[in-house]
Design an enzyme around this catalytic site. Structure first.
Site, short mmCIF file in Angstrom:
data_model
loop_
_atom_site.label_atom_id
_atom_site.label_comp_id
_atom_site.label_asym_id
_atom_site.label_seq_id
_atom_site.Cartn_x
_atom_site.Cartn_y
_atom_site.Cartn_z
CG ASP A 167 -1.62 -1.35 1.39
OD1 ASP A 167 -2.41 -1.69 0.52
OD2 ASP A 167 -1.33 -2.07 2.37
CG HIS A 211 -3.37 -5.17 3.30
ND1 HIS A 211 -2.90 -4.34 2.31
CD2 HIS A 211 -3.76 -6.30 2.67
CE1 HIS A 211 -3.01 -4.94 1.13
NE2 HIS A 211 -3.53 -6.14 1.33
N1 LIG Z 1 -0.69 -7.94 2.42
C1 LIG Z 1 -0.72 -7.68 1.12
O1 LIG Z 1 -0.37 -6.56 0.69
C2 LIG Z 1 -1.14 -8.71 0.11
C3 LIG Z 1 -1.64 -9.92 0.51
N2 LIG Z 1 -2.02 -10.86 -0.42
C4 LIG Z 1 -2.51 -12.13 0.10
O2 LIG Z 1 -1.46 -13.10 0.05
C5 LIG Z 1 -2.01 -14.40 0.05
C6 LIG Z 1 -1.35 -15.28 -0.97
O3 LIG Z 1 -1.58 -14.80 -2.27
P1 LIG Z 1 -1.19 -15.67 -3.56
O4 LIG Z 1 0.19 -16.20 -3.46
O5 LIG Z 1 -1.57 -14.85 -4.72
O6 LIG Z 1 -2.23 -16.87 -3.40
P2 LIG Z 1 -2.19 -18.33 -4.08
O7 LIG Z 1 -3.57 -18.88 -3.91
O8 LIG Z 1 -1.56 -18.28 -5.42
O9 LIG Z 1 -1.19 -19.13 -3.13
C7 LIG Z 1 -1.48 -19.43 -1.81
C8 LIG Z 1 -0.75 -20.72 -1.47
O10 LIG Z 1 -0.89 -20.93 -0.07
C9 LIG Z 1 -0.98 -22.32 0.13
N3 LIG Z 1 -1.53 -22.60 1.45
C10 LIG Z 1 -2.82 -22.57 1.86
N4 LIG Z 1 -2.91 -22.95 3.13
C11 LIG Z 1 -1.65 -23.20 3.57
C12 LIG Z 1 -1.11 -23.64 4.78
N5 LIG Z 1 -1.89 -23.93 5.83
N6 LIG Z 1 0.23 -23.81 4.87
C13 LIG Z 1 1.01 -23.55 3.83
N7 LIG Z 1 0.56 -23.15 2.62
C14 LIG Z 1 -0.77 -22.97 2.50
C15 LIG Z 1 -1.85 -22.80 -1.04
O11 LIG Z 1 -1.68 -24.19 -1.27
C16 LIG Z 1 -1.30 -21.95 -2.18
O12 LIG Z 1 -0.25 -22.60 -2.88
C17 LIG Z 1 -3.52 -14.20 -0.14
O13 LIG Z 1 -4.14 -14.28 1.13
C18 LIG Z 1 -3.61 -12.79 -0.68
O14 LIG Z 1 -4.88 -12.22 -0.41
C19 LIG Z 1 -1.87 -10.64 -1.75
C20 LIG Z 1 -1.37 -9.44 -2.20
C21 LIG Z 1 -1.00 -8.39 -1.31
O1 LIG Z 2 -7.03 -8.54 -2.15
C1 LIG Z 2 -6.07 -9.31 -2.37
O2 LIG Z 2 -6.12 -10.55 -2.28
C2 LIG Z 2 -4.77 -8.72 -2.79
C3 LIG Z 2 -4.29 -7.67 -1.87
O3 LIG Z 2 -4.37 -7.76 -0.67
C4 LIG Z 2 -3.69 -6.49 -2.48
O4 LIG Z 2 -3.39 -6.51 -3.68
O5 LIG Z 2 -3.51 -5.50 -1.77
#
Ligand SMILES: NC(=O)C1=CN([C@@H]2O[C@H](COP(=O)(O)OP(=O)(O)OC[C@H]3O[C@@H](n4cnc5c(N)ncnc54)[C@H](O)[C@@H]3O)[C@@H](O)[C@H]2O)C=CC1
Ligand SMILES: O=C([O-])CC(=O)C(=O)O
Length: 325
Positions: free
Chosen positions: A160, A188
């Site tokens: 952000d 967030h």
């Molecule tokens: N804080 C921030 O600024 C942001 C946060 N996010 C969040 O990050 C997270 C991950 O995003 P992506 O990689 O795109 O999702 P994704 O769905 O591509 O990958 C998530 C992975 O986590 C694994 N997983 C689920 N439960 C698990 C567990 N108990 N132990 C280990 N691995 C586990 C899944 O098998 C999957 O491979 C989401 O919650 C998303 O909303 C995404 C973008 C920005």
């Molecule tokens: O909403 C989502 O899963 C992705 C996210 O947190 C972001 O891009 O800030």
């Protein structure tokens, strides 16, 4: 003498962010170009094979700093001796899922992971939670790790922060590097407050360089809803930019910075209730985050901060009621 490698654990390693993150960690961008690392990739059993594929690719890069890789579905193994834990894997919200269900599902991930960190991590462990809802997931992990200093649990608002820098730089037609003292307050989520009243460009207050309507009706919602806009455009959520922000967060935590944004446990500063993991203006000194003190908060900012902090309090109450903390 050869330096002992730093153990970095990435959960959700087979996911999109994991794929954008692991290679940068192994190349030295997380901790420094002279710091050897070992990587532990934690996944759920169904995704272990895919994580092993990523590990094969990491091998194939022959990174000089990468001293070992393990792939596991066991949190106790993954967090054994961990120095830096990046908690990326989370349960996404699916159609029709209520907020309580989402918190419950994530409690089932971040509670046990917090406990595994408590029981196995190195004394200097630092934890960054990326998986959403990041602030409250960090709180759940922290509350399940009573032996780890509370301040070691943080959540990511650096994406952000970077979005806010980029939007303001584009508006003012200045390089990003000319902007100082940007701040994201709160959660967030769409309630976050990107603050231009303390940001400075060429020594001038940023809020005075833009018109009020743009600040209120364009800048704040654009930054706060950027995640949704990326999903709309890409058909998938931010991954490379999220990985980049995770790298920035940990690099600055370990190596120091005068000013950035990070969600850290509140000590009561700026009226944010103690213990909430809320985004603040922070500096990092001696490997510890410190909340920047002494800022004047005007009425507009006060209202915005109070709104996002109220949402964090609601999330904390909900996870308390669910018995997750
Ligand atoms: N804080 C921030 O600024 C942001 C946060 N996010 C969040 O990050 C997270 C991950 O995003 P992506 O990689 O795109 O999702 P994704 O769905 O591509 O990958 C998530 C992975 O986590 C694994 N997983 C689920 N439960 C698990 C567990 N108990 N132990 C280990 N691995 C586990 C899944 O098998 C999957 O491979 C989401 O919650 C998303 O909303 C995404 C973008 C920005
Ligand atoms: O909403 C989502 O899963 C992705 C996210 O947190 C972001 O891009 O800030």
């Amino acid at each position: 003498m050869a330096q002992t490698p730093v153990k970095v654990t990435v959960t959700g390693a087979a996911g999109q962010i994991g794929y954008a993150l692991l290679f940068r960690i192994a190349s030295g961008q997380l901790l420094g170009a002279d710091v050897p690392v070992t990587l532990s990739l934690l996944e759920i059993p169904q995704a272990v094979k895919a994580a092993e594929g990523t590990a094969m690719e990491l091998d194939d890069c022959a990174f000089p700093l990468l001293r070992g890789i393990e792939v596991t579905d066991d949190p106790n193994t993954a967090f054994n001796g961990v120095n830096v834990a990046l908690l990326v894997g989370a349960r996404p919200r699916s159609k029709g899922m209520e907020r309580g269900d989402l918190l419950q599902a994530n409690g089932g991930i971040f509670g046990p992971q917090g406990k595994a960190i408590n029981d196995n991590a190195a004394d200097d462990v630092r934890v960054l939670v990326v998986g959403n809802p990041a602030n409250t997931n960090a709180l759940i992990a922290q509350q399940n790790a009573p032996d780890v200093p509370a301040e070691r649990f943080t959540a990511m608002t650096r994406l952000d922060h970077n979005r806010a820098l980029s939007q303001l730089a584009a508006k003012l037609q200045v390089p990003v590097a000319e902007i100082k003292k940007m701040t994201i307050w709160g959660n967030h989520s769409a309630t976050q407050y990107p603050d231009l009243f303390h940001a400075e460009v060429g020594g001038k207050v940023a809020a005075e360089l833009v018109d009020e309507t743009w600040l209120r009706d364009t800048f704040i919602p654009t930054v706060a809803k950027r995640g949704a806009a990326i999903i709309e455009a890409r058909g998938a959520s931010s991954a490379a930019s999220a990985a980049n922000a995770a790298i920035d967060h940990v690099f600055d935590w370990v190596n120091g910075t005068d000013w950035t944004s990070a969600a850290i446990p509140s000590d009561g500063s700026y009226g944010v209730p103690e213990g909430l993991i809320s985004s603040f203006p922070v500096a990092s000194r001696g490997g510890r985050w410190e909340i920047v003190q002494g800022l004047e908060i005007d009425a507009f900012s006060r209202e915005k901060i109070d709104a996002t902090v109220a949402e964090l309090e609601e999330e904390r109450s909900a996870v308390r009621e669910l018995g997750l903390i």
